[in-house]
Design a protein around this motif. Sequence first.
Motif, PDB file in Angstrom:
ATOM      1  N   THR A 183       0.834  -1.213   0.000  1.00 43.27           N
ATOM      2  CA  THR A 183       0.000   0.000   0.000  1.00 43.27           C
ATOM      3  C   THR A 183       0.864   1.257   0.000  1.00 43.27           C
ATOM      4  O   THR A 183       0.595   2.211  -0.755  1.00 43.27           O
ATOM      5  N   ALA A 184       1.913   1.264   0.818  1.00 43.94           N
ATOM      6  CA  ALA A 184       2.803   2.427   0.879  1.00 43.94           C
ATOM      7  C   ALA A 184       3.513   2.646  -0.454  1.00 43.94           C
ATOM      8  O   ALA A 184       3.688   3.790  -0.898  1.00 43.94           O
ATOM      9  N   LEU A 185       3.896   1.559  -1.123  1.00 45.00           N
ATOM     10  CA  LEU A 185       4.571   1.688  -2.418  1.00 45.00           C
ATOM     11  C   LEU A 185       3.622   2.260  -3.475  1.00 45.00           C
ATOM     12  O   LEU A 185       4.019   3.094  -4.296  1.00 45.00           O
ATOM     13  N   VAL A 186       2.380   1.817  -3.456  1.00 44.63           N
ATOM     14  CA  VAL A 186       1.397   2.348  -4.426  1.00 44.63           C
ATOM     15  C   VAL A 186       1.169   3.839  -4.192  1.00 44.63           C
ATOM     16  O   VAL A 186       1.165   4.649  -5.139  1.00 44.63           O
ATOM     17  N   LEU A 187       0.998   4.224  -2.926  1.00 42.57           N
ATOM     18  CA  LEU A 187       0.805   5.640  -2.610  1.00 42.57           C
ATOM     19  C   LEU A 187       2.051   6.445  -2.969  1.00 42.57           C
ATOM     20  O   LEU A 187       1.953   7.576  -3.469  1.00 42.57           O
ATOM     21  N   GLY A 188       3.223   5.878  -2.716  1.00 47.60           N
ATOM     22  CA  GLY A 188       4.463   6.560  -3.096  1.00 47.60           C
ATOM     23  C   GLY A 188       4.572   6.751  -4.595  1.00 47.60           C
ATOM     24  O   GLY A 188       5.071   7.784  -5.064  1.00 47.60           O
ATOM     25  N   VAL A 228      -5.803   4.680   3.078  1.00 42.84           N
ATOM     26  CA  VAL A 228      -4.833   4.962   4.139  1.00 42.84           C
ATOM     27  C   VAL A 228      -5.362   4.534   5.501  1.00 42.84           C
ATOM     28  O   VAL A 228      -4.704   3.774   6.227  1.00 42.84           O
ATOM     29  N   ARG A 229      -6.552   5.030   5.897  1.00 43.77           N
ATOM     30  CA  ARG A 229      -7.078   4.684   7.217  1.00 43.77           C
ATOM     31  C   ARG A 229      -7.431   3.204   7.300  1.00 43.77           C
ATOM     32  O   ARG A 229      -7.061   2.506   8.233  1.00 43.77           O
ATOM     33  N   SER A 230      -8.211   2.731   6.315  1.00 44.13           N
ATOM     34  CA  SER A 230      -8.798   1.399   6.413  1.00 44.13           C
ATOM     35  C   SER A 230      -7.809   0.276   6.131  1.00 44.13           C
ATOM     36  O   SER A 230      -7.971  -0.827   6.648  1.00 44.13           O
ATOM     37  N   ALA A 262       3.017  10.169   9.716  1.00 44.68           N
ATOM     38  CA  ALA A 262       3.702   9.706   8.503  1.00 44.68           C
ATOM     39  C   ALA A 262       2.691   9.277   7.442  1.00 44.68           C
ATOM     40  O   ALA A 262       2.852   9.582   6.249  1.00 44.68           O
ATOM     41  N   THR A 263       1.615   8.595   7.860  1.00 45.62           N
ATOM     42  CA  THR A 263       0.605   8.176   6.878  1.00 45.62           C
ATOM     43  C   THR A 263      -0.148   9.376   6.314  1.00 45.62           C
ATOM     44  O   THR A 263      -0.536   9.378   5.142  1.00 45.62           O
TER      45      THR A 263
END
Length: 730
Positions: free
Chosen positions: A391-396, A677-679, A560-561
């Motif tokens: 998820t972090a990589l996709v958002l990045g 992000v939240r869920s 950070a999120t």
Amino acid sequence: MASLQTPEPLEPGIGSRSVAHRIARIPSGRRMKYVIVLFWLAVILVGGTMAGKLQSAENNDASAWLPAKAESTQALKLQATFMSRNIYPAVVVYSRPSGITQADRIKAAADARAFARLHGVHDRVTGPAPSADGKAIVTVAAADLGNRGWNGAATFVDAVRKIAANGSPGLSVHITGPAGNAADSGKAIKGIDGTLLYATLAVVIVLLLLTYRSPVLWLLPVLSAGVALITAEAVIYLLATHAGLTVNAQSAGILTVLVLGAGTDYALLLIARYREELRKHSDMHEAMAVALRRAGPAIIASAGTVTAGMLCMLIAESNATQGLGPVAAIGIAVGLLAIITLLPALLVIFGRWLFWPLRPKYGSVDVAASGIWARTGNAIGRRPRSVWIVTALVLGGLAIGITGLRADGLSAKDSFRTAPDSVVGEQVLARHFPAGAGQPVVVIGRAHAAPQLAAALSGPAGISSVSKPAIKDGLAYLEGTLVSAPDSQAAYTTIDRVRANVHAVPGADAKVGGATATSLDSRRIATHDRNVVIPVVLLVVLVILALLLRAMVAPVILIATVVLSFAAALGASALLFTHVFGFAGADASLPLYVFVFLVALGIDYNIFLMSRIREESARVGTRRGTVVGLAMTGGVISSAGAVLGGTFAMLGTLPMVMFAEIGFAVAIGVLLDTLVVRSVLVTALTLDIGRRMWWPGRLASRDGYAQPAPPSGPGVTGRRDAEALPARGH
């Protein structure tokens, strides 16, 4: 069959006469509920008239948005020695592709005489002047609009257009310059309050109908948020007229979507907990008291965080940004007050039938126990580390789109979604005359240095001509005509050259102003404000989260999120602006506004989710409490995000590019924040980090289990799901 809903233990404040519980009982008291409704009715009766006057209190002059220390502001103040600061030139451009005729010249001359007779113009008419190619004529008529200023430009331009319009066939007439730009901007935002209000209400109503699937329940959140909006507008009107608060069309428009969106969000969060408590309590008054006791602190903390974040804008240098901070903060504070007092009273007065056809019956099982968010939590719990990394990589990856965002300001032609007459006129003017005609560079300095200032002004490339100095009260006033369009990068570069030249004149104490200098100063101050306000907002939010969650690891992770969510939203928005909407760029203040709204509003969902997770973790442990917390809040958080995103998206219905960009960027960010992000991200991080999330609080060491574990069964809290969440040493 066991459900997610664990038995409620008696705790201090529930079932006792604690202060908190007594306070929570007030809005839903058997008599007080009617008193509260009458109180808000009186507020609306008194404040309704003042709310309707808010638009008249707006100050949309660009000069009023800048701080006193800006050089263009200082020049404008000195300019009052020679003329009113409310002078607005209308540049009238006549053009005929085949060449101007004698009849055209006669008409232009007659029009100039008629312009001079208009109210506020007097002898401030220059021209008509033919172009060198013989295909155009320009006349400049400048009017003193008095205290109407920017707001009176439309009336003046309409009068000028009425005179100039009656030409022979083939002769086109356009009105540009400061008055033309102000008039078109004013028309673009005229009625913004009504248009935006109705569009936003329509979105909120549709989304609430989909959320509740009730033909009636949506009325109360909308009514409560509407009361909050009217009250907030009345308060802001009083502050604008008596306390010097800066309000403009931008802040007034954002106030509408913010109060309706955030107010409805808080209503969704409260109603969700109330519906949950109605299944446990036969008495509606007691159910509401418990719901307020349980959900109230999170809602109050959320609103307090948003308010604090908005008030951070007070440290900005731009008057517009400074004004937006308290305007938004007042809207949030009033919205909170209405939602935790008026809404509970109305819900209890009308009773359970409001939820028809899905009435929460006493003793029934909450469908969240086996819903999609319960299944989502279990799925994330199997491989939480893999989930949050992906998820972090996709958002990045989305955040990389920021590299294509050109937030260096919008020219006049790029500020509108369709080209108004002033933009067309500016383009015609640039084809036949120096593009800066009608919007000169203004230089004011000491009278004894007038010759040197004239030489310094005419020296840099980019100035086609310089006026003779006007001398008065020891000051010299000069005007220079720009070669380039007044809102172009070339014109901004010329302003810097002119400033360097005139500042070098010994003893002149010269200031450079005019429309182009004002725009340049606005861009630079927006960059300064972004670099100063963003770190302060992050620090304030971090402190509030640490106090609320009584931990340090969780707040740092959540911050950070939030930053990652903001970067992803802005990156995705930049791609849409460029490749879908075709916007030429973005206003310099866009990143700051989007950041403040997304961080402040995104924290709402963080607080609601993490407060529930912390509550459940104290009972059943962090890992199981995380899944229970997501299951019980995932639906309402996603619904709240849809409502808030939908309301901000309504800014995209307006003809101004800046409004559209703010609306779309915040809408994208809110949807990413609630659905991803939240869920997903926060849930996965909490499951992976486990009880260390609460360090250095007590939960970090004992990880809950203060109450007996819930009974086994196929629900999330039962044995089957306990096995679905294998221990990871947390």
